[in-house]
Scaffold this active site. Structure first.
Site, PDB file in Angstrom:
ATOM      1  N   TRP A   2      -4.877   4.073   3.702  1.00  0.00           N
ATOM      2  CA  TRP A   2      -5.773   4.737   4.645  1.00  0.00           C
ATOM      3  C   TRP A   2      -7.302   4.258   4.379  1.00  0.00           C
ATOM      4  O   TRP A   2      -8.106   4.837   5.007  1.00  0.00           O
ATOM      5  CB  TRP A   2      -5.674   6.247   4.030  1.00  0.00           C
ATOM      6  CG  TRP A   2      -5.517   6.182   2.544  1.00  0.00           C
ATOM      7  CD1 TRP A   2      -4.581   6.619   1.810  1.00  0.00           C
ATOM      8  CD2 TRP A   2      -6.703   6.387   1.560  1.00  0.00           C
ATOM      9  NE1 TRP A   2      -4.784   6.474   0.541  1.00  0.00           N
ATOM     10  CE2 TRP A   2      -6.216   6.469   0.328  1.00  0.00           C
ATOM     11  CE3 TRP A   2      -7.981   6.424   1.972  1.00  0.00           C
ATOM     12  CZ2 TRP A   2      -6.984   6.609  -0.858  1.00  0.00           C
ATOM     13  CZ3 TRP A   2      -9.117   6.291   0.859  1.00  0.00           C
ATOM     14  CH2 TRP A   2      -8.312   6.442  -0.634  1.00  0.00           C
ATOM     15  N   ASN A   3      -7.603   3.516   3.507  1.00  0.00           N
ATOM     16  CA  ASN A   3      -8.850   3.220   2.998  1.00  0.00           C
ATOM     17  C   ASN A   3      -9.671   2.407   3.954  1.00  0.00           C
ATOM     18  O   ASN A   3     -10.718   2.608   4.174  1.00  0.00           O
ATOM     19  CB  ASN A   3      -9.114   2.638   1.622  1.00  0.00           C
ATOM     20  CG  ASN A   3      -8.459   1.590   1.207  1.00  0.00           C
ATOM     21  OD1 ASN A   3      -7.722   1.011   2.130  1.00  0.00           O
ATOM     22  ND2 ASN A   3      -8.783   0.667   0.389  1.00  0.00           N
ATOM     23  N   LYS A  18       3.640   0.458   9.616  1.00  0.00           N
ATOM     24  CA  LYS A  18       3.892   1.844   9.472  1.00  0.00           C
ATOM     25  C   LYS A  18       2.350   2.246   9.031  1.00  0.00           C
ATOM     26  O   LYS A  18       2.223   1.536   7.603  1.00  0.00           O
ATOM     27  CB  LYS A  18       4.591   2.236   8.235  1.00  0.00           C
ATOM     28  CG  LYS A  18       4.986   3.642   8.100  1.00  0.00           C
ATOM     29  CD  LYS A  18       5.095   3.848   6.718  1.00  0.00           C
ATOM     30  CE  LYS A  18       4.246   4.493   6.115  1.00  0.00           C
ATOM     31  NZ  LYS A  18       3.250   5.635   6.437  1.00  0.00           N
ATOM     32  N   PRO A  19       1.624   2.634   9.589  1.00  0.00           N
ATOM     33  CA  PRO A  19       0.199   2.867   9.259  1.00  0.00           C
ATOM     34  C   PRO A  19       0.095   4.031   8.174  1.00  0.00           C
ATOM     35  O   PRO A  19       1.184   4.880   8.021  1.00  0.00           O
ATOM     36  CB  PRO A  19      -0.693   3.371  10.393  1.00  0.00           C
ATOM     37  CG  PRO A  19       0.309   3.920  11.285  1.00  0.00           C
ATOM     38  CD  PRO A  19       1.723   3.286  11.090  1.00  0.00           C
ATOM     39  N   ALA A  20      -0.747   4.320   7.403  1.00  0.00           N
ATOM     40  CA  ALA A  20      -0.721   5.471   6.471  1.00  0.00           C
ATOM     41  C   ALA A  20      -0.892   6.745   7.209  1.00  0.00           C
ATOM     42  O   ALA A  20      -1.202   6.880   8.266  1.00  0.00           O
ATOM     43  CB  ALA A  20      -2.156   5.460   5.537  1.00  0.00           C
ATOM     44  N   GLY A  40      -1.569  -1.664  -1.000  1.00  0.00           N
ATOM     45  CA  GLY A  40      -1.765  -0.474  -1.717  1.00  0.00           C
ATOM     46  C   GLY A  40      -1.506  -0.663  -3.214  1.00  0.00           C
ATOM     47  O   GLY A  40      -1.831  -1.777  -3.603  1.00  0.00           O
ATOM     48  N   SER A  41      -0.859   0.423  -3.780  1.00  0.00           N
ATOM     49  CA  SER A  41      -0.981   0.281  -5.082  1.00  0.00           C
ATOM     50  C   SER A  41       0.126  -0.847  -5.828  1.00  0.00           C
ATOM     51  O   SER A  41       1.275  -1.082  -5.069  1.00  0.00           O
ATOM     52  CB  SER A  41      -0.782   1.752  -5.702  1.00  0.00           C
ATOM     53  OG  SER A  41       0.773   2.125  -5.630  1.00  0.00           O
ATOM     54  N   GLU A  92      -1.048  -7.143  -1.497  1.00  0.00           N
ATOM     55  CA  GLU A  92      -2.126  -6.968  -1.770  1.00  0.00           C
ATOM     56  C   GLU A  92      -2.308  -5.658  -2.543  1.00  0.00           C
ATOM     57  O   GLU A  92      -2.357  -4.670  -1.884  1.00  0.00           O
ATOM     58  CB  GLU A  92      -3.192  -7.027  -0.543  1.00  0.00           C
ATOM     59  CG  GLU A  92      -4.697  -7.513  -0.751  1.00  0.00           C
ATOM     60  CD  GLU A  92      -5.421  -6.175  -0.658  1.00  0.00           C
ATOM     61  OE1 GLU A  92      -6.055  -5.672  -1.962  1.00  0.00           O
ATOM     62  OE2 GLU A  92      -5.926  -5.742   0.085  1.00  0.00           O
ATOM     63  N   LEU A  93      -2.478  -5.614  -3.690  1.00  0.00           N
ATOM     64  CA  LEU A  93      -2.212  -4.598  -4.684  1.00  0.00           C
ATOM     65  C   LEU A  93      -3.479  -4.273  -5.335  1.00  0.00           C
ATOM     66  O   LEU A  93      -4.531  -4.412  -5.023  1.00  0.00           O
ATOM     67  CB  LEU A  93      -0.844  -4.855  -5.670  1.00  0.00           C
ATOM     68  CG  LEU A  93       0.296  -5.312  -4.912  1.00  0.00           C
ATOM     69  CD1 LEU A  93       1.277  -5.633  -5.853  1.00  0.00           C
ATOM     70  CD2 LEU A  93       0.733  -4.384  -4.055  1.00  0.00           C
ATOM     71  N   CYS A 108      -9.888  -1.441  -2.926  1.00  0.00           N
ATOM     72  CA  CYS A 108      -9.344  -2.300  -4.136  1.00  0.00           C
ATOM     73  C   CYS A 108     -10.309  -3.523  -4.804  1.00  0.00           C
ATOM     74  O   CYS A 108      -9.959  -3.812  -5.912  1.00  0.00           O
ATOM     75  CB  CYS A 108      -8.088  -2.999  -3.659  1.00  0.00           C
ATOM     76  SG  CYS A 108      -6.933  -2.425  -2.458  1.00  0.00           S
ATOM     77  N   GLU A 160      -7.946   2.067 -11.549  1.00  0.00           N
ATOM     78  CA  GLU A 160      -8.843   1.857 -10.580  1.00  0.00           C
ATOM     79  C   GLU A 160      -9.468   3.567 -10.308  1.00  0.00           C
ATOM     80  O   GLU A 160      -8.824   4.401 -10.251  1.00  0.00           O
ATOM     81  CB  GLU A 160      -8.146   1.867  -9.244  1.00  0.00           C
ATOM     82  CG  GLU A 160      -7.828   0.391  -9.144  1.00  0.00           C
ATOM     83  CD  GLU A 160      -7.154  -0.130  -7.490  1.00  0.00           C
ATOM     84  OE1 GLU A 160      -7.904  -0.814  -7.052  1.00  0.00           O
ATOM     85  OE2 GLU A 160      -6.312   0.743  -7.264  1.00  0.00           O
ATOM     86  N   GLU A 162      -4.341 -13.104   2.461  1.00  0.00           N
ATOM     87  CA  GLU A 162      -4.488 -12.661   3.871  1.00  0.00           C
ATOM     88  C   GLU A 162      -5.896 -13.255   4.562  1.00  0.00           C
ATOM     89  O   GLU A 162      -6.593 -13.452   3.242  1.00  0.00           O
ATOM     90  CB  GLU A 162      -4.837 -11.173   4.052  1.00  0.00           C
ATOM     91  CG  GLU A 162      -3.401 -10.433   3.404  1.00  0.00           C
ATOM     92  CD  GLU A 162      -3.498  -8.987   3.696  1.00  0.00           C
ATOM     93  OE1 GLU A 162      -4.155  -8.212   3.398  1.00  0.00           O
ATOM     94  OE2 GLU A 162      -2.589  -8.524   4.584  1.00  0.00           O
TER      95      GLU A 162
HETATM   96  C1  SIN Z   1      -8.778  -3.144   0.241  1.00  0.00           C
HETATM   97  O1  SIN Z   1      -9.622  -2.219  -0.308  1.00  0.00           O
HETATM   98  O2  SIN Z   1      -7.833  -3.086   0.247  1.00  0.00           O
HETATM   99  C2  SIN Z   1      -9.442  -4.069   1.122  1.00  0.00           C
HETATM  100  C3  SIN Z   1     -10.860  -4.338   1.110  1.00  0.00           C
HETATM  101  C4  SIN Z   1     -11.581  -5.299   2.157  1.00  0.00           C
HETATM  102  O3  SIN Z   1     -10.955  -5.930   2.687  1.00  0.00           O
HETATM  103  O4  SIN Z   1     -12.773  -5.747   1.607  1.00  0.00           O
END
Ligand code: SIN
Length: 483
Positions: free
Chosen positions: A158-159, A182-184, A235-236, A257-258, A291, A385, A462
């Protein structure tokens, strides 16, 4: 919400399965809230395993035709998608702010960031070159081909409700894969609007599916399916490990991507103004809900007090409020749970000896940006975090001490450091244990650069050329007997 959009067709409230906008089988829905007010802005289908399986079946059916299309044709569709996203920036940003909370200016920047992945992979998709390998005998030819992985699945957070989607969808589609997203639960409307624009750009039915609903049910169907050959998740670390376990029986490719625990090292020889700006950029973007946000600011003793004074002044001046208000720099955190977690971490740090040096005015649903000094590794905020607007300062003496502190974490996503000494720049850059390292900058997120972590921060990359590679398999063709 729809009334506030110039293009009302972007307000999509149903899931996308096999090219059709559908409700959940049971007719159930999930309410989506504006985090700034708590008001419901709309509802989306609460889909489960059955709808997800149908989206996967549609993606499987659409795969042969999509992968057979010449790469320039697929990439022309992506270029149209990019153009449509950019043309709709204001509407998409309004939707994003309404469901996620970030200030409108940041939402607009995110839409441009999201589009940059589509533009990047529209070009990169035409460069999935294979090669010919010199063979050991005269009658043999060995060709190495890059082929699409097949049907993929993506689970996004969601961020960054737009950019985390295009960062997965664009390389998948460019590579010739089909994909179910699947979006948040908190931020489905941005995803659905992006889906609407993908259809308008010419993405054929079934090539892209978007299933809104319960994470466990939808994610469970994705991981269980033998048809899905790759799962990409942001996500986490905890959820990433679970998805890895669930994907093991079908040996899926995983792009994860955790979580992170990014340090920012500020050395005595740093340019003070630059270091403060790097800290603000890396800490307060999206109210710290990223993240790659700086979780620990490690400051060498000689510059510590001057740095703290300057950063404290910047923190006090931050404007907090609803993302739709002019001049707001820090929006609300995503929900009550997030607010409570940040408050607990601050209390834990204070109980263990940290000092609250500065705070910006904020009330009600808004968490005040804060500056804490006297942080130590035993505190929760040193290990987990924070995911909130709290700048936490640790003091260190020598370069070796600073590096040891920086690397003392099971995570390795991003790291930052500020120095003007060229020798130190090399030494520290090489010694930091992270997939991405920023020198004298707090901004490292760009479509053309590989994004991802080491250690428990994930697998794969990515963005960049590497981002396309994730969605490609390598096939060796051995030819003999042709005379
Ligand atoms: C993230 O917080 O998962 C990615 C943030 C970004 O692409 O800068």
């Amino acid at each position: 919400m729809q009334d506030r959009l110039t293009d009302r067709g972007l307000w999509r409230t149903r899931a996308l399965v096999g090219g059709e906008w559908i409700g959940a089988d049971g007719g159930t829905t999930i309410a989506v809230e504006d985090p700034a007010t708590g008001d419901t802005i709309g509802e989306v289908p609460d889909c489960g395993a059955a709808e997800t399986e149908r989206a996967i079946a549609a993606a499987e059916q659409a795969l042969p035709a999509w992968r057979a299309r010449p790469a320039p044709e697929r990439c022309a569709i992506l270029r149209r998608w990019n153009d449509l996203i950019l043309a709709a920036t204001e509407d998409l940003a309004r939707i994003l702010t309404a469901e996620q909370g970030k200030p409108l200016a940041e939402a607009q920047a995110e839409i441009e960031y999201a589009a940059s992945f589509v533009a990047w992979f529209a070009d990169e998709g035409q460069r999935s070159h294979g090669q010919e390998v010199p063979a050991p005998t005269a009658d043999r030819r060995i060709m190495v081909r890059k082929e699409p992985v097949g049907v993929c699945a993506a689970i996004t957070p969601w961020n960054f409700p737009a950019a985390m989607i295009t960062r997965k969808l664009a390389p998948a589609l460019a590579a010739g894969c089909t994909i179910v997203l699947k979006p948040a639960q908190q931020t489905p409307f941005t995803a659905l609007a992006l889906g609407e624009l993908a259809i308008r750009a010419g993405v054929p039915a079934g090539v892209l599916g978007i299933v809104t609903g319960d994470a466990a049910a939808v994610g469970g169907a994705m991981t269980a399916s033998p048809v899905v050959r790759l799962l990409s998740f942001t996500g986490s670390t905890g959820v990433g490990a679970k998805l890895m376990e669930q994907s093991a029986p079908t040996i899926k490719k995983l792009a994860l991507e955790l979580g992170g625990n990014a340090p920012l090292l500020v050395f005595d020889d740093a340019d003070l103004d630059n270091a403060v700006e790097a800290a603000v950029a890396a800490k307060f973007r999206n109210a710290g809900q990223s993240c790659v946000a700086v979780n620990r600011i490690l400051v060498q003793a000689g510059i510590h007090d001057a740095f703290v004074d300057r950063l404290a002044a910047r923190v006090r001046a931050l404007r907090v409020g609803p993302g739709v208000e002019d001049g707001v720099e820090i929006g609300p955190l995503i929900d009550d749970k997030a607010r409570a977690k940040v408050a607990d971490m601050v209390a834990d740090a204070q109980d263990k000896g940290a000092t609250l040096v500065a705070q910006a005015p904020a009330a009600g649903r808004f968490t005040a940006p804060m500056l804490l000094t006297g942080m130590t590794p035993e505190m929760r905020a040193a290990q987990e975090e924070i995911f909130g607007p709290v700048a936490a300062i640790y003091r260190f003496e020598t370069e070796a001490d600073g590096l040891a502190l920086a690397n003392a974490t099971p995570y390795g996503l991003a790291a930052y450091y500020c120095t003007t000494d060229l020798h130190r720049a090399w030494r520290v850059g090489e010694a930091l244990e992270a997939g991405m390292v920023g020198l004298n900058t707090g901004a490292i997120s760009l479509a053309m650069a590989p994004f991802g972590g080491i250690k428990q921060s994930g697998l794969g990359r990515e963005g960049g050329a590497e981002g396309l590679e994730e969605y490609l398999e390598t096939k060796a063709l051995h030819w003999t007997g042709l005379g």
